[in-house]
Scaffold this motif. Sequence first.
Motif, PDB file in Angstrom:
ATOM      1  N   ARG A  83       5.343   3.302 -12.876  1.00 11.89           N
ATOM      2  CA  ARG A  83       4.008   2.830 -13.253  1.00 11.89           C
ATOM      3  C   ARG A  83       3.954   1.305 -13.298  1.00 11.89           C
ATOM      4  O   ARG A  83       2.948   0.708 -12.904  1.00 11.89           O
ATOM      5  N   ARG A  84       5.029   0.693 -13.798  1.00 13.01           N
ATOM      6  CA  ARG A  84       5.061  -0.774 -13.812  1.00 13.01           C
ATOM      7  C   ARG A  84       5.050  -1.329 -12.386  1.00 13.01           C
ATOM      8  O   ARG A  84       4.377  -2.319 -12.100  1.00 13.01           O
ATOM      9  N   GLU A  85       5.810  -0.693 -11.522  1.00 17.54           N
ATOM     10  CA  GLU A  85       5.843  -1.140 -10.131  1.00 17.54           C
ATOM     11  C   GLU A  85       4.482  -0.935  -9.465  1.00 17.54           C
ATOM     12  O   GLU A  85       4.023  -1.775  -8.699  1.00 17.54           O
ATOM     13  N   ILE A  86       3.821   0.182  -9.770  1.00 18.34           N
ATOM     14  CA  ILE A  86       2.473   0.424  -9.237  1.00 18.34           C
ATOM     15  C   ILE A  86       1.534  -0.680  -9.693  1.00 18.34           C
ATOM     16  O   ILE A  86       0.778  -1.254  -8.898  1.00 18.34           O
ATOM     17  N   SER A  87       1.578  -0.994 -10.990  1.00 16.79           N
ATOM     18  CA  SER A  87       0.699  -2.035 -11.533  1.00 16.79           C
ATOM     19  C   SER A  87       0.992  -3.387 -10.900  1.00 16.79           C
ATOM     20  O   SER A  87       0.073  -4.116 -10.513  1.00 16.79           O
ATOM     21  N   SER A  88       2.282  -3.722 -10.787  1.00 19.12           N
ATOM     22  CA  SER A  88       2.671  -4.993 -10.192  1.00 19.12           C
ATOM     23  C   SER A  88       2.228  -5.079  -8.738  1.00 19.12           C
ATOM     24  O   SER A  88       1.687  -6.098  -8.285  1.00 19.12           O
ATOM     25  N   ASN A  89       2.441  -4.007  -7.987  1.00 19.31           N
ATOM     26  CA  ASN A  89       2.062  -3.998  -6.573  1.00 19.31           C
ATOM     27  C   ASN A  89       0.551  -4.044  -6.399  1.00 19.31           C
ATOM     28  O   ASN A  89       0.039  -4.678  -5.468  1.00 19.31           O
ATOM     29  N   LYS A  90      -0.173  -3.371  -7.285  1.00 19.15           N
ATOM     30  CA  LYS A  90      -1.634  -3.421  -7.204  1.00 19.15           C
ATOM     31  C   LYS A  90      -2.133  -4.839  -7.464  1.00 19.15           C
ATOM     32  O   LYS A  90      -3.068  -5.307  -6.794  1.00 19.15           O
ATOM     33  N   ASP A  91      -1.511  -5.525  -8.446  1.00 17.38           N
ATOM     34  CA  ASP A  91      -1.898  -6.911  -8.714  1.00 17.38           C
ATOM     35  C   ASP A  91      -1.618  -7.792  -7.501  1.00 17.38           C
ATOM     36  O   ASP A  91      -2.461  -8.616  -7.104  1.00 17.38           O
ATOM     37  N   ALA A  92      -0.415  -7.620  -6.931  1.00 21.77           N
ATOM     38  CA  ALA A  92      -0.045  -8.423  -5.758  1.00 21.77           C
ATOM     39  C   ALA A  92      -0.972  -8.132  -4.583  1.00 21.77           C
ATOM     40  O   ALA A  92      -1.417  -9.048  -3.882  1.00 21.77           O
ATOM     41  N   LEU A  93      -1.280  -6.851  -4.384  1.00 32.37           N
ATOM     42  CA  LEU A  93      -2.165  -6.467  -3.279  1.00 32.37           C
ATOM     43  C   LEU A  93      -3.564  -7.024  -3.490  1.00 32.37           C
ATOM     44  O   LEU A  93      -4.215  -7.498  -2.550  1.00 32.37           O
ATOM     45  N   SER A  94      -4.017  -6.963  -4.734  1.00 34.43           N
ATOM     46  CA  SER A  94      -5.350  -7.489  -5.054  1.00 34.43           C
ATOM     47  C   SER A  94      -5.415  -8.983  -4.765  1.00 34.43           C
ATOM     48  O   SER A  94      -6.389  -9.472  -4.181  1.00 34.43           O
ATOM     49  N   LYS A  95      -4.380  -9.719  -5.150  1.00 31.05           N
ATOM     50  CA  LYS A  95      -4.360 -11.159  -4.903  1.00 31.05           C
ATOM     51  C   LYS A  95      -4.320 -11.455  -3.407  1.00 31.05           C
ATOM     52  O   LYS A  95      -4.978 -12.379  -2.928  1.00 31.05           O
ATOM     53  N   MET A  96      -3.539 -10.666  -2.677  1.00 30.83           N
ATOM     54  CA  MET A  96      -3.447 -10.871  -1.229  1.00 30.83           C
ATOM     55  C   MET A  96      -4.797 -10.629  -0.566  1.00 30.83           C
ATOM     56  O   MET A  96      -5.205 -11.364   0.335  1.00 30.83           O
TER      57      MET A  96
ATOM     58  N   VAL B  59       0.842  -1.201   0.000  1.00 25.51           N
ATOM     59  CA  VAL B  59       0.000   0.000   0.000  1.00 25.51           C
ATOM     60  C   VAL B  59       0.875   1.248   0.000  1.00 25.51           C
ATOM     61  O   VAL B  59       0.647   2.192  -0.772  1.00 25.51           O
ATOM     62  N   ASP B  60       1.887   1.245   0.895  1.00 25.91           N
ATOM     63  CA  ASP B  60       2.787   2.402   0.980  1.00 25.91           C
ATOM     64  C   ASP B  60       3.553   2.588  -0.323  1.00 25.91           C
ATOM     65  O   ASP B  60       3.757   3.717  -0.784  1.00 25.91           O
ATOM     66  N   SER B  61       3.991   1.465  -0.907  1.00 34.61           N
ATOM     67  CA  SER B  61       4.754   1.541  -2.151  1.00 34.61           C
ATOM     68  C   SER B  61       3.900   2.115  -3.281  1.00 34.61           C
ATOM     69  O   SER B  61       4.375   2.936  -4.073  1.00 34.61           O
TER      70      SER B  61
END
Length: 903
Positions: free
Chosen positions: A857-870, A609-611
């Motif tokens: 932006r790629r890191e945001i997208s990747s982190n959002k995907d990971a957060l969504s899965k979590m 979330v912070d990232s």
Amino acid sequence: MTTEKHLIEKKYYETFLNGDPKVAPIQVLGEAYMEEQKKDIPDLSAIRFAQGEVYFHYKDFEAAIFKWENIQNEWEPWAKKNMADAYFELGLLPTAEEIYKSIATEDMTLQTEIALHLFSLYIRQKNSESASQVIKETVSQNPDYENVTALARSFFEEHQDWSSAIELAWDEAIRLESVEWYDAMIGYAGKGVTQIKEPVFFEEGLFILARVDSERFEKLSSALWNNFKKSEAHLSWVMVMDRVITRIASENVGSWNTLSGLYEESYLSLINGTHLISEVGAAIPSLLTNWMKICVSSHALAAAAAVISWNEMFPRTLDSSTVYEAENRLLELEKQTNGYDEAVRLSNEVLHWANKHDLHVTKSLTWIMNAIKNQDSYKLLVVGTDESGKSTCINSMVGNPILPEDNKALVLLDYDEQPGIREIADSEIIEVERIEEQPSFRYQRSYHAKLDSSFLQKHRISFMDTPSINDSNEVLSCLHAADGVLFVLNANNPFTEKEQQVLQQIKEKMPNMDIHFLLNKMDAVYDDQDQTIVETKTKVKSNMPNAGVFAFSPHYEENSQGSDFGKFFAAHYKQKNLIAGRTTNLLYFIRRLIVYLLNKRIEKENSLVDSIKWNEEMVSKLNGAIHQIGDKEVEKVRSISRGYQSIKSKMKAELLEKIPQILRGCSEYIQENSDFGKLHLELNDEMNHQVESYLTETALPEYYQLIQNWIQESTAEFNEVQFTINEMCDSFNALYDEDKLQLDCDFKVLDDWRRDADRLTTAIHWEKMNILLRFTPSQFLLKSAGKLLGNITQNKTMIYNKYKQYVETEDYHEAAALIVNRFLQPFELFEKSIERDIRIFFRNPLAILNQTVEESRREISSNKDALSKMRENPEWYQDPLTFFELKLRQNEWLDQKESKIPV
């Protein structure tokens, strides 16, 4: 022999022989044939049928066929079957097949015989598919027919048609309750081929077998279990076995040690972190209940611990009677294993799972767990106050000043032939030169020092030194890493109130821990040594009656003291039963690891979330910087281009003004005695020369200086831009907490401009211009007059004055414009490249910033995907840790049985 058997074996003719084997069948049948023909209505079918059999046995197949093909009464189906047999023997297989298939009969025996002969025919034709179909239909219709099932089994096994072989054996085992067919299934399971069937296929047959033969039931169930336990059908198989065991009456439950072990193995595999609670949670209560039902003494304690642990973690999912039985067993049974190996496996499972899911586990935790698993030496935790001199004491024993006098780190000292010191940091283990003296307010450090120490090697001791007990609770957190405690006292003031408080805390935390005392600095009480020792022992015994006290001074002879302490160590510290204590210690750190990973899950989610938030803010800031630099770029393109344009405009205006003056000044070249016939040529040459000289000697140096000034001003503007960008870059790098960005503009542009300025203003390539020779009326008249009248003396003055007047009053604007345009052409080409060069100057910072935006932006997208899965599937993380905790609790129950230590 019955008539049916006669027909099958083609020996019906024997019924005509009256039991006399010496009689020739052909003769008897011939005579019977002649007698039958004498009757009014003869019936020759039976005789012909029998004659055909005799011909068949004599391999006269054509004669046999001739006899059989004219039979049309009740003997006809058998006759046709015999004809097909004859064609079969003749090798005419298609004809034989056609006849076999054409026979219509209700006689089950004949149907079976036809099917068996077709089976043989298809085998000879190597038509395995048809042969398989025929034998399956035959077994289905008439399984009790002699050798039918044996033939089918042999065929299926020969062709490795394990599915059909298994179906045959299982159907027959259930139908006949036959141990022979169950034995065949045990063989198939032993080959590992039974997993081609779904587990539910075996359910009913296993239930029957449990009643028929308990021993075989365990053999077959275990063999099938081993087939399924590593397949995707493992859970389905466990559920099938649960249903079977549930139905088995208690009196039919045998001493199933192997089956009980498989129950335990499957239970542990289902909770090893690879399954979700939703996948296996509903099946496990039944599994545990049935495991308790069948388990033998060697597995009873594990089953009981598993039931109680499950009931703690998932209350009300087990029947209360099962839990009650487990509690009684846990109280009654003796523990048969120490549980250490299970604890090691569990720690490895948790660490493997964490590594698989990219979860960072602090190195200090994994290091201390590995130290516990190392059984090469006894881990002796040394504690004491600042005044005790414990670090100096350890240095003296190991023969190496390895520890700083006021050690404030956790240090493990081991024997190793290859010495070295490693610092155990949070995320890495690094080689260091020495153990640092560290202020107490700094974070706690850990070191692993390997020493080539004869003392450590001889006595197989590893010392664990901790910060003093004056200002740290590190001692208590290290207790679970130690096998025993050595409490170092200062002989000047032994066993203070603070030391007694710490001892009490150690005893409360680890009541079974061996704790003994070392009375240090005995040389400081030389005159009162005996009294000091006696008083200290009295104080110690009042708190710990069985504790020993060893008198020591680092200033006495080292070898003697080391040898004496070695004897003291061997006499007072229990080293035979280390594994039980190590199990307790390892389980303690596994619990810490699980708690750490549970917190890591929350930390990871918060970190994502912070990232995301931080990267979104950075994208906004980066885009702002891009726009700011873009505005600067536009501004510099405009200002620098205008600066150059003003120089060019100034030079152009000056040249357009100066060149006509130079051309008019060429009138001085005209003299009264000039050759007016050629003057226009000479005067044109002079004008070109004067203009070229002016451009080279005056205009170019002036232009050069103006461009140099322009480049200098541009440099100042570029430096200002770079300064602003550097400030921006420093701000971003401070936010990134690293030198991530290097926003260097391309100052090579200025070098290119200087080179171009030198090239353009060093010299000009002058091509002679037609200034005075252009075709105009005035020029034409002058040139013509010069040629016609130039040689007449009285006309020279007139022509001279006219030439003079013409040169001095001519406009020359058009000629000057041509000269200026030609002169400025390379400078105009340079001007066209200025905007491109300025954009090149800004290109690198803009490219880096845009690239960084894309990375963010790629890191945001990747982190959002990971957060969504979590968030969508929290059980993927939570459930394995829940199962690990379940396993841990089971091990703790077993360890509690051994150690009697409250968890």
